[in-house]
Design an enzyme around this catalytic site. Structure first.
Site, PDB file in Angstrom:
ATOM      1  NE  ARG A 159     -80.166 -43.084  31.471  1.00  0.00           N
ATOM      2  CZ  ARG A 159     -79.687 -43.135  32.757  1.00  0.00           C
ATOM      3  NH1 ARG A 159     -79.384 -43.304  34.004  1.00  0.00           N
ATOM      4  NH2 ARG A 159     -78.075 -42.791  32.787  1.00  0.00           N
ATOM      5  CB  SER A 209     -78.066 -42.797  25.277  1.00  0.00           C
ATOM      6  OG  SER A 209     -75.928 -43.105  26.621  1.00  0.00           O
ATOM      7  CD  GLU A 278     -80.818 -42.443  28.091  1.00  0.00           C
ATOM      8  OE1 GLU A 278     -80.657 -44.161  28.080  1.00  0.00           O
ATOM      9  OE2 GLU A 278     -80.211 -41.462  28.999  1.00  0.00           O
TER      10      GLU A 278
HETATM   11  C1  LIG Z   1     -73.065 -35.868  24.981  1.00  0.00           C
HETATM   12  C2  LIG Z   1     -74.329 -35.653  25.927  1.00  0.00           C
HETATM   13  C3  LIG Z   1     -74.015 -36.811  26.440  1.00  0.00           C
HETATM   14  C4  LIG Z   1     -74.716 -37.402  27.364  1.00  0.00           C
HETATM   15  N1  LIG Z   1     -74.858 -38.465  28.553  1.00  0.00           N
HETATM   16  C5  LIG Z   1     -75.743 -38.261  29.899  1.00  0.00           C
HETATM   17  C6  LIG Z   1     -75.256 -39.047  31.182  1.00  0.00           C
HETATM   18  O1  LIG Z   1     -74.178 -39.360  31.107  1.00  0.00           O
HETATM   19  N2  LIG Z   1     -77.154 -39.707  31.620  1.00  0.00           N
HETATM   20  C7  LIG Z   1     -78.128 -39.589  31.332  1.00  0.00           C
HETATM   21  O2  LIG Z   1     -79.096 -39.679  32.223  1.00  0.00           O
HETATM   22  N3  LIG Z   1     -77.741 -38.423  30.180  1.00  0.00           N
HETATM   23  C8  LIG Z   1     -77.313 -38.326  29.178  1.00  0.00           C
HETATM   24  N4  LIG Z   1     -77.118 -36.857  27.909  1.00  0.00           N
HETATM   25  C9  LIG Z   1     -78.958 -36.566  28.503  1.00  0.00           C
HETATM   26  C10 LIG Z   1     -78.767 -35.785  28.559  1.00  0.00           C
HETATM   27  O3  LIG Z   1     -78.318 -34.567  28.858  1.00  0.00           O
HETATM   28  C11 LIG Z   1     -80.212 -35.890  30.039  1.00  0.00           C
HETATM   29  O4  LIG Z   1     -80.697 -36.436  29.958  1.00  0.00           O
HETATM   30  C12 LIG Z   1     -80.227 -34.065  30.703  1.00  0.00           C
HETATM   31  O5  LIG Z   1     -80.568 -34.788  31.754  1.00  0.00           O
HETATM   32  C13 LIG Z   1     -81.459 -33.493  29.607  1.00  0.00           C
HETATM   33  O6  LIG Z   1     -81.559 -32.100  30.221  1.00  0.00           O
HETATM   34  P1  LIG Z   1     -82.056 -31.376  29.636  1.00  0.00           P
HETATM   35  O7  LIG Z   1     -81.802 -30.472  30.533  1.00  0.00           O
HETATM   36  O8  LIG Z   1     -81.636 -31.314  28.216  1.00  0.00           O
HETATM   37  O9  LIG Z   1     -83.519 -32.011  29.013  1.00  0.00           O
HETATM   38  P2  LIG Z   1     -84.363 -31.587  27.405  1.00  0.00           P
HETATM   39  O10 LIG Z   1     -83.362 -32.675  26.832  1.00  0.00           O
HETATM   40  O11 LIG Z   1     -85.143 -30.336  26.809  1.00  0.00           O
HETATM   41  O12 LIG Z   1     -86.116 -32.583  27.701  1.00  0.00           O
HETATM   42  C14 LIG Z   1     -85.854 -34.027  28.053  1.00  0.00           C
HETATM   43  C15 LIG Z   1     -87.204 -34.475  28.758  1.00  0.00           C
HETATM   44  O13 LIG Z   1     -87.682 -33.087  29.809  1.00  0.00           O
HETATM   45  C16 LIG Z   1     -88.489 -32.009  29.693  1.00  0.00           C
HETATM   46  N5  LIG Z   1     -87.975 -31.325  30.218  1.00  0.00           N
HETATM   47  C17 LIG Z   1     -87.043 -30.489  30.513  1.00  0.00           C
HETATM   48  N6  LIG Z   1     -87.072 -29.686  31.429  1.00  0.00           N
HETATM   49  C18 LIG Z   1     -88.135 -29.905  32.414  1.00  0.00           C
HETATM   50  C19 LIG Z   1     -89.172 -29.425  33.426  1.00  0.00           C
HETATM   51  N7  LIG Z   1     -88.292 -28.498  34.186  1.00  0.00           N
HETATM   52  N8  LIG Z   1     -89.660 -30.243  34.226  1.00  0.00           N
HETATM   53  C20 LIG Z   1     -90.618 -31.134  33.593  1.00  0.00           C
HETATM   54  N9  LIG Z   1     -89.963 -31.622  32.170  1.00  0.00           N
HETATM   55  C21 LIG Z   1     -89.080 -30.834  32.329  1.00  0.00           C
HETATM   56  C22 LIG Z   1     -88.858 -32.197  28.503  1.00  0.00           C
HETATM   57  O14 LIG Z   1     -90.138 -31.933  27.811  1.00  0.00           O
HETATM   58  C23 LIG Z   1     -88.543 -34.005  28.175  1.00  0.00           C
HETATM   59  O15 LIG Z   1     -89.196 -33.612  28.111  1.00  0.00           O
HETATM   60  C24 LIG Z   1     -76.249 -36.555  28.046  1.00  0.00           C
HETATM   61  C25 LIG Z   1     -76.715 -36.116  26.439  1.00  0.00           C
HETATM   62  C26 LIG Z   1     -75.392 -36.091  25.580  1.00  0.00           C
HETATM   63  C27 LIG Z   1     -75.858 -35.141  24.521  1.00  0.00           C
END
Ligand SMILES: Cc1cc2nc3c(=O)[nH]c(=O)nc-3n(C[C@H](O)[C@H](O)[C@H](O)COP(=O)(O)OP(=O)(O)OC[C@H]3O[C@@H](n4cnc5c(N)ncnc54)[C@H](O)[C@@H]3O)c2cc1C
Length: 285
Positions: A159, A209, A278
């Site tokens: 992470r 998480s 996280e």
């Molecule tokens: C039900 C559920 C289950 C999940 N399970 C997991 C799991 O098993 N493992 C895990 O690691 N995570 C998990 N997550 C968390 C999440 O889905 C991941 O961290 C995912 O990778 C976040 O991506 P996002 O596009 O939604 O990012 P966002 O939530 O939109 O952004 C997260 C961060 O990334 C930055 N960001 C977004 N896009 C970019 C880009 N193109 N360039 C630079 N920075 C950027 C944003 O500014 C922010 O700081 C889960 C979430 C949920 C709701």
């Protein structure tokens, strides 16, 4: 082409937790050329949002311009045992394309509801896999439009991505770990899906998480040990199904943030361990 900037834009609809104030300005960017030319000409603070599945946007909203990557960033193509992926592509779609192509190593992405860009920001992972294990090259720009190709991932960790918050991920080349039949890959993805179904709440507002796992133990175990599984305060809740999942039943961002901070204090006092967020908190208080 210039971007259409929408002023005073409600961000709550772009987050899984369903909270957050307004962006001073918001725009969806169609492709890389538009993005780079915008960044080169802008002096505003820039924030990029993916699927909003790992953020808690504060009630005070976000200063400057919030960008969301559009269609030109969602391509997923296979070339031999590599995949070329745009930062706006969904991790689950990438896993499914890999499965169809008989490429292994990406199964863990099944069930992670974010984009590649958001995943690169936290080095997303599950079931023993993480994005940095697969990265061959990552395409990146700083917030002023200076692009760069990243090919050293030795500093990336659980992470943790050293490039988080330093700019915008544009896309990546992923290297599969091997080849297998689609049926076998699908069977593993189905197994992961079933594990999620059995252990995670469904149909709720959550960001997955809440805390990172400390070394040698899990945040969920510690929270449960402290009697916090299913703990509620107002409209904020820790899931009764998964102690590390924050659930929003209609709370404000401030209430959620205060609730999580209270959990950190309780775990620190009872177990002597400082849990680390996280979920990424963004914006003005
Ligand atoms: C039900 C559920 C289950 C999940 N399970 C997991 C799991 O098993 N493992 C895990 O690691 N995570 C998990 N997550 C968390 C999440 O889905 C991941 O961290 C995912 O990778 C976040 O991506 P996002 O596009 O939604 O990012 P966002 O939530 O939109 O952004 C997260 C961060 O990334 C930055 N960001 C977004 N896009 C970019 C880009 N193109 N360039 C630079 N920075 C950027 C944003 O500014 C922010 O700081 C889960 C979430 C949920 C709701």
């Amino acid at each position: 082409m210039t971007l259409t900037l929408i002023p005073d834009y409600d961000l709550s609809k772009h987050t899984w937790l369903g909270v957050g104030g307004r962006a001073d300005q918001f725009a969806e960017v169609e492709n890389q050329d538009d993005l780079i030319s915008f960044l080169k000409n802008s002096k505003s603070p820039i924030t990029v949002l993916g699927a909003g599945s790992n953020v808690l946007i504060r009630d005070g909203g976000i200063e400057g311009v919030v960008l969301k990557l559009g269609k030109g960033f969602q391509k997923v193509t296979v070339q031999g045992d590599k995949m070329m992926v745009g930062a706006g592509a969904k991790l689950m779609d990438i896993a499914r394309v890999a499965c169809e192509a008989g490429l292994t190593g990406l199964e863990f992405m099944e069930g992670i509801p974010g984009t590649l860009g958001g995943g690169l920001s936290s080095n997303a992972g599950a079931f023993g896999g993480k994005l940095s294990d697969l990265l061959e090259e990552v395409f990146f720009t700083d917030f002023r439009g200076n692009t760069k190709t990243i090919s050293d991932f030795s500093d990336w960790d659980y992470r943790y991505s050293p490039w988080a918050q330093k700019g915008i991920f544009l896309g990546a080349i992923l290297q599969a770990t091997g080849k297998e039949t689609t049926d076998k890959i699908k069977a593993l993805m189905d197994e992961y899906h079933a594990k999620r179904m059995a252990t995670q709440p469904k149909g709720v507002r959550t960001a997955g998480s809440t805390f990172k796992n400390p070394s040698n133990t899990s945040a969920g175990f510690l929270l449960e040990k402290c009697g916090l599984k299913g703990y509620k305060k107002g409209k904020a809740e820790l899931s009764a199904k998964h102690a590390n999942f924050l659930v929003n039943n209609g709370a404000t961002a401030t209430e959620l943030e205060n609730f999580v901070e209270e959990l950190r204090i309780i775990v620190s006092q009872k177990e002597g361990i400082q849990l680390e967020w996280e979920v990424q908190c963004l914006g003005r208080k």
